[in-house]
Design an enzyme around this catalytic site. Structure first.
Site, mmCIF file in Angstrom:
data_model
loop_
_atom_site.group_PDB
_atom_site.id
_atom_site.type_symbol
_atom_site.label_atom_id
_atom_site.label_comp_id
_atom_site.label_asym_id
_atom_site.label_seq_id
_atom_site.Cartn_x
_atom_site.Cartn_y
_atom_site.Cartn_z
ATOM 1 N N LYS A 275 0.859 -1.191 0.000
ATOM 2 C CA LYS A 275 0.000 0.000 0.000
ATOM 3 C C LYS A 275 0.889 1.232 0.000
ATOM 4 C CE LYS A 275 -3.663 2.398 2.447
ATOM 5 N NZ LYS A 275 -4.698 2.334 3.478
ATOM 6 N N LYS B 39 -2.286 -1.597 -3.826
ATOM 7 C CA LYS B 39 -3.123 -0.399 -3.781
ATOM 8 C C LYS B 39 -2.263 0.842 -3.856
ATOM 9 C CE LYS B 39 -6.217 1.837 -0.537
ATOM 10 N NZ LYS B 39 -6.777 1.769 0.782
HETATM 11 C C1 PBG Z 1 -7.232 3.366 5.412
HETATM 12 C C2 PBG Z 1 -7.680 3.352 3.992
HETATM 13 C C3 PBG Z 1 -7.553 4.375 3.040
HETATM 14 C C4 PBG Z 1 -8.164 3.896 1.873
HETATM 15 C C5 PBG Z 1 -8.648 2.632 2.143
HETATM 16 N N1 PBG Z 1 -8.323 2.301 3.454
HETATM 17 C C6 PBG Z 1 -7.021 5.749 3.171
HETATM 18 C C7 PBG Z 1 -5.584 5.949 3.407
HETATM 19 O O1 PBG Z 1 -4.782 5.035 3.517
HETATM 20 O O2 PBG Z 1 -5.207 7.132 3.517
HETATM 21 C C8 PBG Z 1 -8.256 4.641 0.585
HETATM 22 C C9 PBG Z 1 -9.267 4.115 -0.392
HETATM 23 C C10 PBG Z 1 -9.553 5.032 -1.522
HETATM 24 O O3 PBG Z 1 -8.895 6.073 -1.706
HETATM 25 O O4 PBG Z 1 -10.484 4.704 -2.290
HETATM 26 N N2 PBG Z 1 -8.294 3.058 6.287
#
Ligand code: PBG
Length: 326
Positions: free
Chosen positions: A197, A249
């Site tokens: 991520k 992601k």
């Molecule tokens: C963290 C989380 C995020 C997203 C999914 N889970 C935000 C981040 O890491 O800042 C982002 C998903 C998206 O942008 O569609 N709980």
């Protein structure tokens, strides 16, 4: 002059031929719809930066899960937006916290039709907006956060989540949550590790969607977009710690990482087409700058082609309707 003997264009001559030789298809079963559920509202609330996406009430969530089940998609991923927040994200581990209540509702509506999944991360529940708890100097405390994740996992599993989406990027989070679940006999609750991520600008609209309190950034725990090898390292660690599914992601800017991970993993590998990817296509389409349906299909096809077995996408329902008519 000699003419070509080998003509790849033969396989592109008609729609029927192109359909027959297509290497990648979008099937509803490999689409997962993220859903937002907010505590302090009485009507669904639109999200400005994500046209067509809303924050649900517990009541409107029921219809959304029914629609998802009827569409044949593979699952829903739930995010909760609490009315109050504190330093340790107490709402995340409270059985009556919004996400855990939403999970009970969704599990009851879904039955066996699709897989109910939950975001396991503290950022929606903390008043500072970070994915973990902070130490005395204000830094995100990895190991103290693992203790919170363990409790959050138990609360989510108890509420009926079948697949816990560990999105906080703390070191050792998969092993910690697996141990907690197994220690309580929850051996069948599966773990989806947001393994690779990245700290991405493409999460921008999501911050509005969950009313994020974050100031600053997540660069001490989410990955640097510059790093490809590190994506493979994170994925391998999570698989070794017992992740049942790995995720990369965002999707579009990380297809190389997705391809790497898919080539070596022994578990399913998914990708998350995030809020900014959604917003960009919607905005360009609204301006008449892009063919909306083709762009959406191409973006998800590309993600599958790169190696994703399933995709989290805000267009899951629309895509499944299109594919049924295709
Ligand atoms: C963290 C989380 C995020 C997203 C999914 N889970 C935000 C981040 O890491 O800042 C982002 C998903 C998206 O942008 O569609 N709980």
């Amino acid at each position: 002059m000699s003419t070509p003997v080998i003509r790849p264009r033969r396989l592109r001559t008609s729609p029927a031929m192109r359909r027959l030789v297509a290497e990648t298809r979008i099937h509803p079963a490999q689409l997962i719809l993220p859903l937002f559920v907010r505590e302090d509202i009485s009507e669904p609330a639109p999200i400005g930066a994500m046209p067509g996406v809303v924050q649900h009430t517990l009541d409107s969530l029921k219809g959304a899960v029914q629609d998802a089940a009827a569409s044949g998609i593979g699952g829903v991923m739930l995010f909760g937006i609490p009315a109050t927040r504190d330093a340790i994200g107490s709402g995340a581990t409270d059985a009556d916290g919004i996400l855990n209540r939403a999970t009970r509702v969704a599990a009851a509506e879904a039955g066996d039709a699709l897989v109910v999944q939950t975001d396991l991360c503290l950022d929606e529940f903390t008043d500072h907006g970070h994915c973990g708890v902070l130490d005395a100097r204000g830094r995100v405390d990895n190991d103290a956060t693992l203790l919170r994740y363990r409790d959050m996992a138990l609360a989510q599993a108890d509420a009926g989540s079948q697949l816990l989406g560990l999105s906080g990027m703390m070191d050792g989070q998969v092993a910690a949550v697996r141990e907690a679940l197994d220690g309580h006999g929850l051996i069948d609750t599966a773990i989806l590790a947001y393994a690779a991520k990245y700290s991405s600008a493409f999460y921008g609209p999501f911050r509005e969607a969950v009313d994020s309190q974050l100031r600053g950034d997540r660069r001490t725990y989410q990955q640097d977009p510059a790093n490809r090898i590190e994506g493979g390292r994170e994925a391998a660690l999570d698989e070794a710690e017992g992740a049942d599914v790995l995720m990369v992601k965002p999707a579009m800017s990380y297809l190389d990482v997705l391809s790497d991970v898919a080539a070596t993993a022994q578990v399913p590998v998914w990708a998350y087409q995030v809020s900014g990817e959604y917003a960009m296509i919607e905005a360009a389409a609204a301006n008449g700058w892009i063919d909306r349906e083709r762009a959406i299909r191409e973006s998800v096809t590309g993600t599958l082609r790169a190696g994703a077995g399933a995709v989290l996408t805000y267009w899951a329902l629309e895509l499944s309707a299109w594919e049924k008519n295709a």
